[in-house]
Design a protein around this motif. Structure first.
Motif, PDB file in Angstrom:
ATOM      1  N   LEU A 638       0.802  -1.211   0.000  1.00 22.38           N
ATOM      2  CA  LEU A 638       0.000   0.000   0.000  1.00 22.38           C
ATOM      3  C   LEU A 638       0.840   1.270   0.000  1.00 22.38           C
ATOM      4  CD1 LEU A 638      -2.743  -1.093   2.560  1.00 22.38           C
ATOM      5  CD2 LEU A 638      -3.056  -0.747   0.108  1.00 22.38           C
ATOM      6  N   ALA A 639       2.150   1.165   0.196  1.00 20.75           N
ATOM      7  CA  ALA A 639       3.019   2.336   0.246  1.00 20.75           C
ATOM      8  C   ALA A 639       2.888   3.148  -1.054  1.00 20.75           C
ATOM      9  CB  ALA A 639       4.464   1.885   0.462  1.00 20.75           C
ATOM     10  N   PRO A 640       2.988   4.500  -0.959  1.00 19.88           N
ATOM     11  CA  PRO A 640       3.382   5.317   0.198  1.00 19.88           C
ATOM     12  C   PRO A 640       2.228   5.659   1.144  1.00 19.88           C
ATOM     13  CG  PRO A 640       3.125   6.706  -1.707  1.00 19.88           C
ATOM     14  CD  PRO A 640       2.881   5.306  -2.184  1.00 19.88           C
ATOM     15  N   ARG A 641       1.026   5.202   0.831  1.00 16.50           N
ATOM     16  CA  ARG A 641      -0.064   5.426   1.774  1.00 16.50           C
ATOM     17  C   ARG A 641       0.188   4.619   3.040  1.00 16.50           C
ATOM     18  NH1 ARG A 641      -5.078   4.102  -1.997  1.00 16.50           N
ATOM     19  NH2 ARG A 641      -3.547   2.566  -2.701  1.00 16.50           N
ATOM     20  N   GLN A 642      -0.220   5.163   4.150  1.00 16.36           N
ATOM     21  CA  GLN A 642       0.026   4.523   5.437  1.00 16.36           C
ATOM     22  C   GLN A 642      -1.285   3.989   6.001  1.00 16.36           C
ATOM     23  OE1 GLN A 642       2.085   7.297   7.940  1.00 16.36           O
ATOM     24  NE2 GLN A 642       3.963   7.226   6.699  1.00 16.36           N
ATOM     25  N   PRO A 643      -1.479   2.694   5.911  1.00 16.46           N
ATOM     26  CA  PRO A 643      -2.737   2.112   6.427  1.00 16.46           C
ATOM     27  C   PRO A 643      -2.747   2.061   7.947  1.00 16.46           C
ATOM     28  CG  PRO A 643      -1.282   0.376   5.697  1.00 16.46           C
ATOM     29  CD  PRO A 643      -0.584   1.669   5.350  1.00 16.46           C
ATOM     30  N   ARG A 644      -3.934   2.030   8.499  1.00 12.10           N
ATOM     31  CA  ARG A 644      -4.121   1.807   9.929  1.00 12.10           C
ATOM     32  C   ARG A 644      -4.665   0.406  10.130  1.00 12.10           C
ATOM     33  NH1 ARG A 644      -8.407   4.993  11.214  1.00 12.10           N
ATOM     34  NH2 ARG A 644      -8.174   4.372  13.393  1.00 12.10           N
ATOM     35  N   PHE A 645      -4.256  -0.220  11.218  1.00 14.08           N
ATOM     36  CA  PHE A 645      -4.687  -1.576  11.529  1.00 14.08           C
ATOM     37  C   PHE A 645      -5.464  -1.527  12.842  1.00 14.08           C
ATOM     38  CE2 PHE A 645      -1.034  -1.867   8.828  1.00 14.08           C
ATOM     39  CZ  PHE A 645      -1.339  -2.888   7.943  1.00 14.08           C
ATOM     40  N   VAL A 646      -6.748  -1.825  12.756  1.00 14.05           N
ATOM     41  CA  VAL A 646      -7.646  -1.733  13.901  1.00 14.05           C
ATOM     42  C   VAL A 646      -8.097  -3.142  14.295  1.00 14.05           C
ATOM     43  CG1 VAL A 646      -9.803  -0.766  14.758  1.00 14.05           C
ATOM     44  CG2 VAL A 646      -8.422   0.528  13.116  1.00 14.05           C
ATOM     45  N   ALA A 647      -8.037  -3.433  15.587  1.00 13.03           N
ATOM     46  CA  ALA A 647      -8.458  -4.757  16.075  1.00 13.03           C
ATOM     47  C   ALA A 647      -9.850  -5.091  15.548  1.00 13.03           C
ATOM     48  CB  ALA A 647      -8.431  -4.784  17.599  1.00 13.03           C
ATOM     49  N   PHE A 648     -10.017  -6.353  15.136  1.00 11.15           N
ATOM     50  CA  PHE A 648     -11.234  -6.739  14.416  1.00 11.15           C
ATOM     51  C   PHE A 648     -11.526  -8.203  14.689  1.00 11.15           C
ATOM     52  CE2 PHE A 648     -13.435  -7.792  10.299  1.00 11.15           C
ATOM     53  CZ  PHE A 648     -14.506  -6.909  10.460  1.00 11.15           C
ATOM     54  N   GLU A 649     -12.767  -8.586  14.518  1.00 13.41           N
ATOM     55  CA  GLU A 649     -13.153  -9.994  14.642  1.00 13.41           C
ATOM     56  C   GLU A 649     -13.674 -10.478  13.293  1.00 13.41           C
ATOM     57  OE1 GLU A 649     -15.829 -10.836  17.779  1.00 13.41           O
ATOM     58  OE2 GLU A 649     -14.433 -10.201  19.379  1.00 13.41           O
ATOM     59  N   HIS A 650     -13.158 -11.621  12.854  1.00 12.88           N
ATOM     60  CA  HIS A 650     -13.512 -12.187  11.549  1.00 12.88           C
ATOM     61  C   HIS A 650     -13.683 -13.694  11.729  1.00 12.88           C
ATOM     62  CE1 HIS A 650     -13.031 -13.560   7.362  1.00 12.88           C
ATOM     63  NE2 HIS A 650     -13.358 -12.331   7.001  1.00 12.88           N
ATOM     64  N   PRO A 651     -14.674 -14.317  11.047  1.00 12.26           N
ATOM     65  CA  PRO A 651     -14.914 -15.765  11.249  1.00 12.26           C
ATOM     66  C   PRO A 651     -13.698 -16.640  10.968  1.00 12.26           C
ATOM     67  CG  PRO A 651     -16.711 -14.760  10.010  1.00 12.26           C
ATOM     68  CD  PRO A 651     -15.652 -13.721  10.118  1.00 12.26           C
ATOM     69  N   ALA A 652     -12.809 -16.192  10.090  1.00 13.35           N
ATOM     70  CA  ALA A 652     -11.691 -17.047   9.694  1.00 13.35           C
ATOM     71  C   ALA A 652     -10.487 -16.920  10.616  1.00 13.35           C
ATOM     72  CB  ALA A 652     -11.271 -16.724   8.261  1.00 13.35           C
ATOM     73  N   PHE A 653     -10.417 -15.820  11.421  1.00 18.14           N
ATOM     74  CA  PHE A 653      -9.156 -15.498  12.076  1.00 18.14           C
ATOM     75  C   PHE A 653      -9.223 -15.597  13.601  1.00 18.14           C
ATOM     76  CE2 PHE A 653      -8.681 -12.753   8.145  1.00 18.14           C
ATOM     77  CZ  PHE A 653      -7.890 -13.703   7.497  1.00 18.14           C
ATOM     78  N   HIS A 654      -8.032 -15.729  14.174  1.00 20.39           N
ATOM     79  CA  HIS A 654      -7.846 -15.747  15.622  1.00 20.39           C
ATOM     80  C   HIS A 654      -8.410 -14.448  16.195  1.00 20.39           C
ATOM     81  CE1 HIS A 654      -5.941 -15.806  19.517  1.00 20.39           C
ATOM     82  NE2 HIS A 654      -5.350 -16.975  19.281  1.00 20.39           N
ATOM     83  N   PRO A 655      -9.279 -14.523  17.204  1.00 21.96           N
ATOM     84  CA  PRO A 655      -9.940 -13.304  17.696  1.00 21.96           C
ATOM     85  C   PRO A 655      -8.982 -12.262  18.260  1.00 21.96           C
ATOM     86  CG  PRO A 655     -10.395 -15.195  19.120  1.00 21.96           C
ATOM     87  CD  PRO A 655      -9.747 -15.737  17.902  1.00 21.96           C
ATOM     88  N   GLY A 656      -7.801 -12.649  18.716  1.00 23.28           N
ATOM     89  CA  GLY A 656      -6.849 -11.678  19.264  1.00 23.28           C
ATOM     90  C   GLY A 656      -5.734 -11.337  18.306  1.00 23.28           C
ATOM     91  N   ARG A 657      -5.734 -11.934  17.109  1.00 24.85           N
ATOM     92  CA  ARG A 657      -4.654 -11.694  16.148  1.00 24.85           C
ATOM     93  C   ARG A 657      -5.240 -11.393  14.771  1.00 24.85           C
ATOM     94  NH1 ARG A 657      -1.050 -16.935  18.139  1.00 24.85           N
ATOM     95  NH2 ARG A 657      -0.803 -16.212  20.295  1.00 24.85           N
ATOM     96  N   CYS A 658      -6.149 -10.446  14.773  1.00 18.39           N
ATOM     97  CA  CYS A 658      -6.830 -10.073  13.532  1.00 18.39           C
ATOM     98  C   CYS A 658      -7.027  -8.566  13.542  1.00 18.39           C
ATOM     99  CB  CYS A 658      -8.177 -10.791  13.441  1.00 18.39           C
ATOM    100  SG  CYS A 658      -9.210 -10.272  12.056  1.00 18.39           S
ATOM    101  N   ALA A 659      -6.875  -7.950  12.386  1.00 17.74           N
ATOM    102  CA  ALA A 659      -7.047  -6.505  12.279  1.00 17.74           C
ATOM    103  C   ALA A 659      -7.721  -6.156  10.967  1.00 17.74           C
ATOM    104  CB  ALA A 659      -5.699  -5.791  12.383  1.00 17.74           C
TER     105      ALA A 659
END
Length: 809
Positions: A638-659
């Motif tokens: 995505l560079a040079p744009r700077q994305p933000r990563f916000v904690a998130f819940e998704h059916p496929a992913f670990h609830p504490g390791r997903c953004a």
């Protein structure tokens, strides 16, 4: 579609070589995929007559044969074939003959020699040794009337070529030798000679009651009783030969005759054992729960979407696809019921694939079989059965329920000229339609010539004006089209600088060490439920395989399946990505040239990383790939744009390791480690890390803007802050950069985290210390201590209000 050239030329024999005929068919839309000789080149092989057979004096498995090969002298040949016996006629390779190459690739030359001390003056051959067949059960025994000494290539008609056509679904009328001959006649003007079909005069009055109960399944049904057949009669060699060269093995005379007419005229048929039918026949749709054991030994469960032929007790045949085992003809069959019908293509399409098989009959019926000559073709089958198997035929029962309607199609001469790109005359169009057997009328409308064509019964593909234009140009010949350079200027479309192609996106992902995977858009319903939480996915009407029954709304399931495939092949480190569409229900989407109403079809870019973070190396200790490795890849894409990563819940992913990935305030994707329950459910040794992004955001890029080099130096201040353990990095940095400092804060970076193991004064158990470096700069003047102190006070105030941070004592 495979057939021998000799069969085609028996119907239409243009003055063209084999290669010219193949080129003609290909240029007319009937692509010749392969030309293969019936037998490889060999010489010196003739018809030999075995006069006597005696045991070899020094070998138990060898015989000494006296053979008449038409040379004027009896040849002595030593032979080890188990089926050699006096009186048979077999291929005989004389001294000097050259047989097809063996495993070493060199021709096998026959020489005068001795086997165990007995002179052998030639060789008796099997079909495999001549390259005629892959099977070898001993000598290839010829017919009793084979002329002694005749060249075997001439006797077996081996100087023939097998044509294999790759036909598109609209060419159903070319799924027979007669249909292809009709096309060749139209293309070349050579005369067409089809088999003469004389009706069989009924010799008995026996009939079988048939009721057609579903007109949307069967439009025409013809059948007749034939009594006193001999199912053990020998299928004629010429029929066995033609069937074999069409790729069909000989089964029994009754089955062979049915198959032969299907290849010859394009009409599938079925032969029932009459004595095994209970009462009459009913042509209807199946019923839920009914079962049928097919001729291939498979037992299937039917429903209301499948057509059947049933008697008074049970289902006997899968309509237009395959017969049932219960009424199959066998060696004890004496009376048969012969059936030929017209089944509506929509009623047959996809039904065989539901049960994971396909047949020649279903292949033809689902594309369209000519309904007009059904009764006449049944007469052809009847005649062949009586000639080969004997018997007496009853009256023909022909029920016409609903014939296909051929709607007239109009060709405008002016439009044909514009589309074809050359001046086509009315006479040329009329000649083409006459050759193709199309009836037409001509009229003048508003100064233009209109030809209104009524398609014949065998042409299901002539429905719109463009179909007629295609017929005109392919019969005239694509090679007749003039070669003219385009008059309009050719201007390439220039992509805006702010966008890049999906190809460039693929290269960028591949540059990060990922390899591209390409998978089906239809997936298992389980994947949708597990990885997308989608319990109502979009179903596929005719899935190519029963598991792949729904359209995907995420690429994650496909990548996990590719990972499993690689792990099964001992791959330790896997980096894969895919660029493809996903399919979601969306009532806001309307029909257009590029969209389908009610369905959103965005393009997604998804990737998966598994195994060690780095390839095998010695510079650092090996470690497993983690969330932050893949997060770095997303930031780089995505560079040079700077994305933000916000904690998130998704059916496929670990609830504490997903953004959730946020760019310019908009959610563009998700990143995370696979959920532990899916890692266990899909038998993965460790959890992979995946991301999925909208392709749209990756194809956008920021256009560089010139910025002068700062004239003033930056000032850096380090802060030691005490915050709650739940404070997120994103919230911390946001509180610093949004402080009221008149734009002096240019950046902030976290460089240390301290969590004491034992209680420390001034810090609670649920707190930790963060070290942050703050960059301050004024592009117009040097910062003074007063301005710096004021800015830092504003930063601390913003931190206290935003995240409850305080300066560590």
């Amino acid at each position: 579609m495979q057939f021998p050239e000799s069969w085609l030329r028996s119907f239409c024999n243009p003055d063209l070589s084999t290669q010219q005929l193949a080129d003609l068919l290909t240029m007319a839309g009937l692509e010749v995929e392969e030309l293969e000789p019936v037998a490889p080149a060999f010489t010196g092989v003739v018809v030999g007559h075995v006069l006597s057979v005696a045991k070899h004096p020094d070998a138990d498995r060898l015989n000494v044969c006296q053979v008449d090969a038409g040379t004027g002298a009896v040849l002595q040949i030593v032979c080890g074939a188990p089926n050699v016996r006096p009186g048979i006629k077999v291929p005989c390779a004389t001294v000097g003959a050259e047989l097809p190459p063996g495993a070493d690739g060199k021709p096998f030359k026959i020489k005068l020699g001795k086997l165990r001390g007995v002179e052998s003056q030639g060789m008796l051959c099997s079909a495999r040794e001549l390259g005629v067949s892959e099977e070898s059960n001993g000598l290839h025994i010829l017919a009793d009337d084979a002329p002694i000494g005749q060249n075997i290539r001439e006797h077996l008609r081996l100087d023939d070529t097998l044509f294999t056509l790759k036909l598109t679904p609209n060419l159903a009328h070319c799924l027979s030798v007669a249909g292809i001959a009709r096309e060749v006649s139209a293309l070349t003007g050579a005369p067409l000679t089809l088999p003469t079909i004389e009706p069989v005069v009924p010799a008995i009055d026996a009939t079988l009651p048939v009721s057609v109960q579903a007109s949307d399944l069967c439009g025409r049904f013809a059948g007749r009783v034939i009594q006193g057949v001999n199912p053990q009669a020998r299928t004629p060699d010429w029929m066995v030969e033609r069937l074999a060269r069409c790729g069909q093995r000989s089964v029994s005379p009754l089955v062979d005759i049915s198959n032969y007419v299907m290849f010859e005229l394009g009409q599938p048929s079925h032969v029932f054992d009459l004595d095994k039918i209970h009462g009459g026949l009913n042509v209807r749709w199946g019923r839920a729960g009914e079962e049928l054991k097919l001729l291939n030994g498979t037992t299937i469960t039917l429903d209301e979407q499948v057509g059947v032929i049933a008697d008074d007790n049970q289902v006997e045949s899968l309509a237009g696809i395959m017969g049932g085992d219960a009424t199959a003809v066998g060696d004890d069959t004496r009376n048969v019921y012969l059936e030929a019908a017209f089944w509506w293509p929509k009623a047959i399409a996809g039904r065989a694939r539901r049960y994971n098989f396909s047949t020649d009959a279903s292949h033809r019926f689902e594309r369209g079989v000519d309904a007009e000559p059904v009764a006449r073709y049944l007469e052809r089958i009847t005649r062949l059965i009586i000639e080969i198997c004997g018997g007496q035929a009853g009256p023909l029962n022909d029920q016409i329920v609903q014939q296909p309607e051929r709607k007239p199609v109009t060709l405008r001469l002016s439009r044909a000229q514009r589309v074809i790109g050359m001046p086509v005359t009315l006479a040329e169009c009329e000649t083409v339609f006459q050759r193709l057997g199309l009836s037409f009328t001509t009229a003048q409308v508003d100064g233009d010539t209109h030809l209104t064509v009524t398609p014949p019964s065998w042409r299901f593909d002539l429905q719109i004006e463009e179909d007629l234009i295609e017929e005109v140009v392919r019969v005239i010949g694509f090679d007749k089209l003039p070669q003219r350079a385009p008059k309009a200027p050719v201007v390439s479309e220039v992509r805006p600088e702010a966008r890049r192609s999906l190809y460039a996106v693929r290269r960028s992902v591949a540059a990060r060490g990922y390899q591209e995977a390409i998978t089906f858009s239809f997936v298992e319903a389980r994947w949708e439920a597990d990885f997308a939480g989608n319990t109502q996915p979009i179903g596929v009407l005719n899935p190519i395989a029963s598991p792949l029954a729904v359209m995907r709304s995420t690429l994650i399931g496909s990548l996990v399946e590719v990972l499993k495939t690689n792990l099964a092949r001992k791959a330790e480190r896997v980096r894969i990505f895919e660029v493809g569409r996903v399919f979601k229900r969306d009532a806001s989407v309307v029909d257009s040239d590029q969209t389908v109403g009610g369905f959103d079809q965005p393009v997604r870019v998804s990737a998966l990383a598994y195994g060690p973070a780095d390839a095998l190396q010695w510079g650092s200790a090996s470690r497993a790939v983690d969330f932050f490795d893949v997060k770095g890849d997303v930031e780089a894409l995505l560079a040079p744009r700077q994305p933000r990563f916000v904690a998130f819940e998704h059916p496929a992913f670990h609830p504490g390791r997903c953004a959730q990935v946020i760019v310019d305030g908009r959610a563009v994707g998700v990143i995370g480690e696979l959920h532990p329950k899916w890692r266990q459910a899909y038998d993965l040794p460790q959890a992979p890390v995946l991301f999925e992004l909208d392709a749209e955001v990756l194809t956008q890029r920021v256009v560089p803007v010139f910025t002068s080099v700062p004239k003033m130096q930056s000032v850096y201040r380090d802060l030691a802050l005490v915050v709650n353990d739940s404070t997120a990095h994103d919230a911390l940095i946001t509180a610093i950069t949004q402080a009221q400092t008149e734009g002096l804060v240019r950046g902030a970076r976290l460089f240390d985290i301290y969590k004491p193991k034992t209680p420390v004064a001034g810090m609670a158990d649920n707190e930790r210390s963060l070290a942050v470096r703050v960059e301050l700069r004024d592009d117009e003047q040097t910062l003074t201590d007063d301005r710096i102190d004021a800015a830092m006070k504003a930063v601390l105030a913003s931190l206290a209000d935003g995240v409850g941070a305080r300066v560590r004592a």
